[in-house]
Design a protein around this motif. Structure first.
Motif, short mmCIF file in Angstrom:
data_model
loop_
_atom_site.label_atom_id
_atom_site.label_comp_id
_atom_site.label_asym_id
_atom_site.label_seq_id
_atom_site.Cartn_x
_atom_site.Cartn_y
_atom_site.Cartn_z
N THR A 1 39.85 20.80 46.88
CA THR A 1 38.81 21.81 47.10
C THR A 1 37.60 21.55 46.21
O THR A 1 36.44 21.66 46.65
CB THR A 1 39.36 23.22 46.84
OG1 THR A 1 40.51 23.44 47.67
CG2 THR A 1 38.31 24.28 47.13
N ALA A 2 37.86 21.18 44.96
CA ALA A 2 36.75 20.88 44.04
C ALA A 2 35.94 19.69 44.55
O ALA A 2 34.70 19.70 44.49
CB ALA A 2 37.30 20.60 42.65
N GLU A 3 36.62 18.66 45.04
CA GLU A 3 35.92 17.49 45.55
C GLU A 3 35.13 17.82 46.81
O GLU A 3 34.01 17.33 47.00
CB GLU A 3 36.93 16.37 45.84
CG GLU A 3 36.31 15.04 46.21
CD GLU A 3 35.53 14.41 45.08
OE1 GLU A 3 34.72 13.50 45.35
OE2 GLU A 3 35.73 14.82 43.91
N ARG B 1 33.78 20.74 47.51
CA ARG B 1 32.61 21.50 47.09
C ARG B 1 31.56 20.60 46.46
O ARG B 1 30.35 20.83 46.59
CB ARG B 1 33.03 22.59 46.10
CG ARG B 1 33.94 23.66 46.69
CD ARG B 1 33.27 24.43 47.78
NE ARG B 1 32.11 25.15 47.31
CZ ARG B 1 31.20 25.70 48.11
NH1 ARG B 1 31.31 25.56 49.42
NH2 ARG B 1 30.18 26.35 47.60
N THR B 2 32.02 19.57 45.75
CA THR B 2 31.08 18.65 45.10
C THR B 2 30.35 17.80 46.13
O THR B 2 29.12 17.65 46.06
CB THR B 2 31.84 17.73 44.12
OG1 THR B 2 32.44 18.53 43.10
CG2 THR B 2 30.89 16.72 43.49
N ARG B 3 31.09 17.26 47.07
CA ARG B 3 30.47 16.36 48.06
C ARG B 3 29.73 17.10 49.16
O ARG B 3 28.67 16.67 49.59
CB ARG B 3 31.55 15.49 48.70
CG ARG B 3 32.24 14.49 47.78
CD ARG B 3 33.02 13.50 48.62
NE ARG B 3 33.91 12.67 47.81
CZ ARG B 3 34.61 11.65 48.29
NH1 ARG B 3 34.53 11.34 49.59
NH2 ARG B 3 35.40 10.94 47.51
N HIS B 4 30.32 18.20 49.62
CA HIS B 4 29.77 18.89 50.80
C HIS B 4 29.76 20.40 50.55
O HIS B 4 30.57 21.14 51.13
CB HIS B 4 30.60 18.55 52.04
CG HIS B 4 30.86 17.09 52.23
ND1 HIS B 4 29.85 16.18 52.49
CD2 HIS B 4 32.01 16.37 52.16
CE1 HIS B 4 30.38 14.97 52.60
NE2 HIS B 4 31.67 15.06 52.41
N PRO B 5 28.87 20.90 49.72
CA PRO B 5 28.88 22.33 49.38
C PRO B 5 28.59 23.25 50.56
O PRO B 5 28.90 24.43 50.50
CB PRO B 5 27.78 22.44 48.30
CG PRO B 5 26.92 21.23 48.51
CD PRO B 5 27.83 20.15 48.98
N LEU C 1 37.70 12.10 51.94
CA LEU C 1 37.77 12.45 50.52
C LEU C 1 39.22 12.61 50.06
O LEU C 1 39.53 12.36 48.88
CB LEU C 1 36.94 13.69 50.21
CG LEU C 1 37.41 15.07 50.64
CD1 LEU C 1 38.39 15.67 49.63
CD2 LEU C 1 36.20 16.02 50.79
#
Length: 302
Positions: A113-115, A117-121, A288
């Motif tokens: 989930t963190a990744e 949000r980082t890549r595709h907010p 991802l």
């Protein structure tokens, strides 16, 4: 007429689900006489009786059962078509529906989930924790885009892509681990007390099959339906548990104790419905996930 036909399908499916015109009308926010009239109109159009109204519960006729099966698929495909039309390829917005078996919420879902949000907010996520059977059924019903579960027999129409190999170990708190031989013979567990996941977890079935294979019968002192509960328990009570190594690595106060023979590994898979439309968000999440599995050093699938 096309819009009216779609309304007819939804009305019929609601009555079939509830077995009752009153409850179906309440769900649809229309009056019962209107609902009954619309269903009769559909029956006249098709030239067949779809519902048996003679009993206390409204039931589908044989023709109705066949028709509703096709109706569900038609509405599912139309919903997928709408998502495809509104799919944004640059991922400035989008939505992903993900189902996971409970074990993965303890170590995989947070980083994923963190990744995301980082890549595709701009991409939102709906996450559901459920059993593997429910995940596969939801994929087939188009209620989920992707699932994360284990390799094995899958429902027809569900495709599995291997992600990594999950390894399980006996785990205990640091003081407790010092008293255990390494590796610990599996039959020695008969002298141990364990805290394990409850029987509705696939992981518990995996552990029980291992014990049965080597005729070991440890005492199960605690059963829990939460990985977090198990990690808290074994840090405070002289009990051991069985956890994926990835969870143990994230808890410095837990120590794995290798077993002899070792617990069998499992292949973690990404599940999707065969032939389903793969949105930009679905494709991005798949990519991802593979990247994160590599960067975290998870064992590649065999």
């Amino acid at each position: 007429m096309a819009v009216l036909e779609l309304r007819h399908l939804r009305y019929l499916l609601a009555v079939a689900e509830h077995g009752n015109f009153t409850r179906a009308a309440e769900e649809l926010h229309i009056s019962q006489p209107t609902l009954s009239q619309q269903i009769k109109q559909l029956e006249r159009t098709l030239g067949v009786q779809l519902l048996d109204r003679t009993g206390r519960t409204v039931r589908l006729t044989d023709a109705g059962a066949v028709y509703t099966d096709h109706a569900r698929r038609a509405l599912r495909d139309l919903a997928a078509a709408e998502r495809a039309v509104h799919d944004v390829q640059d991922l400035s917005r989008g939505h992903l529906r993900l189902g996971v078996t409970p074990t993965f919420t303890a170590y995989l879902i947070g980083p994923l989930t963190a990744e995301l949000r980082t890549r595709h907010p701009g991409v939102s996520l709906t996450l559901a924790e459920m059993t593997q059977n429910r995940i596969e059924a939801a994929l087939l019903a188009d209620d989920l885009d992707l699932g994360i579960a284990f390799a094995g027999p899958h429902l027809p129409g569900v495709t599995a892509t291997a992600l990594f190999t999950e390894t399980l170990s006996l785990v205990t708190g640091n003081p407790r681990a010092q008293t255990m031989p390494r590796p610990l013979p599996v039959r020695a567990l008969e002298d141990e007390q364990l805290a394990l996941l409850s029987g509705d977890f696939a992981t518990r079935s995996h552990i029980d099959a291992y014990f049965a294979r080597y005729r070991a019968a440890p005492r199960i002192a605690v059963e829990a339906n939460s990985i977090q509960a198990l990690t808290e328990i074994v840090q405070r009570i002289p009990l051991a548990t069985v956890l994926p190594d990835a969870i143990t690595h994230d808890h410095p106060h837990l120590t794995p104790v290798p077993l002899d023979p070792p617990l069998p590994t499992r292949t973690v898979t990404l599940l999707h419905r065969e032939g389903a439309y793969r949105s930009a968000a679905t494709r991005a999440f798949t990519e991802l996930t593979r990247d994160l599995v590599r960067t975290r050093g998870y064992t590649p699938p065999v």
